[in-house]
Design a protein around this motif. Structure first.
Motif, PDB file in Angstrom:
ATOM      1  N   ASP A   1     -13.425   3.839  -7.963  1.00  0.00           N
ATOM      2  CA  ASP A   1     -12.181   3.310  -7.408  1.00  0.00           C
ATOM      3  C   ASP A   1     -11.154   4.421  -7.474  1.00  0.00           C
ATOM      4  OD1 ASP A   1     -13.212   0.818  -6.883  1.00  0.00           O
ATOM      5  OD2 ASP A   1     -12.642   0.002  -8.830  1.00  0.00           O
TER       6      ASP A   1
ATOM      7  N   CYS B   1      -7.350   5.882  -6.324  1.00  0.00           N
ATOM      8  CA  CYS B   1      -5.999   5.508  -5.899  1.00  0.00           C
ATOM      9  C   CYS B   1      -5.218   6.812  -5.856  1.00  0.00           C
ATOM     10  CB  CYS B   1      -5.447   4.548  -6.947  1.00  0.00           C
ATOM     11  SG  CYS B   1      -4.058   3.590  -6.415  1.00  0.00           S
TER      12      CYS B   1
ATOM     13  N   ARG C   1     -14.187   2.760  -3.256  1.00  0.00           N
ATOM     14  CA  ARG C   1     -13.000   2.146  -2.645  1.00  0.00           C
ATOM     15  C   ARG C   1     -11.843   3.119  -2.809  1.00  0.00           C
ATOM     16  NH1 ARG C   1     -12.413  -3.768  -5.298  1.00  0.00           N
ATOM     17  NH2 ARG C   1     -12.514  -2.532  -7.222  1.00  0.00           N
TER      18      ARG C   1
ATOM     19  N   LEU D   1      -7.687   3.712  -2.164  1.00  0.00           N
ATOM     20  CA  LEU D   1      -6.368   3.171  -1.846  1.00  0.00           C
ATOM     21  C   LEU D   1      -5.441   4.368  -1.721  1.00  0.00           C
ATOM     22  CD1 LEU D   1      -5.079   0.330  -1.688  1.00  0.00           C
ATOM     23  CD2 LEU D   1      -4.620   0.528  -4.118  1.00  0.00           C
TER      24      LEU D   1
ATOM     25  N   TRP E   1      -5.501  -3.420  -4.519  1.00  0.00           N
ATOM     26  CA  TRP E   1      -6.564  -3.565  -3.517  1.00  0.00           C
ATOM     27  C   TRP E   1      -6.432  -4.909  -2.805  1.00  0.00           C
ATOM     28  CZ3 TRP E   1      -9.519  -0.115  -1.299  1.00  0.00           C
ATOM     29  CH2 TRP E   1     -10.643  -0.528  -0.570  1.00  0.00           C
TER      30      TRP E   1
END
Ligand SMILES: [Zn+2]
Ligand SMILES: [Zn+2]
Lengths: 174, 174
Positions: free
Chosen positions: B57, B59, B83, B85, B168
């Motif tokens: 993840d 970011c 993922r 962001l 998210w």
């Protein structure tokens, strides 16, 4: 137990004047229109900084926030040794507090080597590390998604103390 | 013992191709002119990312570095769920890897609320936190004074896992 804390931004804007009040001003009553008495990521950050007894070493790319500038000046008036290392380009930007702090007698140096001094960390009394994505600006605190991590863990604090010392010496203009 | 590590930048530029080589390519010999076989803050960062077994993840405000983009694509090809962001303004800048990653099937969302999504953190397998001042750009790695802190300490990892999950969901465009 060693302090380990993570603070996220943006935060609700609240009055922080009570944090600057001296003991003889208490109980402190403020006439401003902001919410009072709320604990936020920003008040927690200010409390950590104001806990300094002997030193504050600050290494920050952008410094324009007036409450943080007030905090630094208050620490200096209490006899805390404050050293600030900052970016050479950003410090000249309008709104930067660096000129004000320099004129008030705070020791400021700027990075002369690297393209940008992009760190955003502070070490309180050589003991407490505050580090993360947060610049010392109003936008960072009130508008952006940002984080800071606060820790007393020696394995994490020590490398930052060393980095500050190295950069401080490497950027001695004398 | 839980991993706690601090890495500083800029670093010497070295070849990182061996980190991407698959087992059957080894021993790996690279013809490029960069120094080989050196361990730097950047190779350590890549190793931490490449240790992902199930999820990454990420970011991050700015993502233009090609080695980091290669790392993300390699993880995806290994079945790791990635993922990302990111910031709505920066992702459109020329040199941003976000478009490339999106086209390769990586799940990307951008912050729709705050002025800037200024975080720079990654969580590997929900277990390892990488956070600091470092954007995923070439300038950050090769030219700026930057730091990242790498830790498995649950009290520090957990708030970032929660922050990622909240952002998210809050930025689901569907
Ligand atoms: Zn007030
Ligand atoms: Zn090579």
């Amino acid at each position: 137990v060693l302090l380990k804390e993570v603070l996220f931004f943006p935060t609700t804007v609240t009055c922080v004047e009570h944090l600057f009040a001296s003991r003889r001003d208490l109980p402190f009553s403020c006439p401003c229109s902001l919410p009072h008495g709320l604990e936020t990521s920003f008040t927690k950050l200010l409390r950590h900084l104001l806990s300094a007894k002997s030193s504050l070493d600050l290494c920050v790319f952008a410094f324009s926030n007036q409450d943080l500038s007030h905090t630094v000046l208050l620490l200096q008036s209490r006899g805390v040794t404050v050293r600030i290392l900052t970016d050479k380009d950003y410090m000249l930007i309008s709104g930067s507090q660096i000129g004000t702090l320099r004129r008030a007698g705070i020791c400021v140096r700027h990075e002369m080597g690297a393209v940008h001094m992009h760190h955003k960390f502070a070490v309180v009394d050589g003991r407490l590390l505050i580090t993360g994505s947060l610049n010392w600006t109003l936008t960072a605190i009130q508008s952006n998604r940002e984080n800071i991590l606060v820790t007393e863990e020696p394995d994490l604090v020590r490398p930052f103390v060393r980095e500050f010392q190295q950069l401080w010496e490497a950027n001695n203009p004398a």
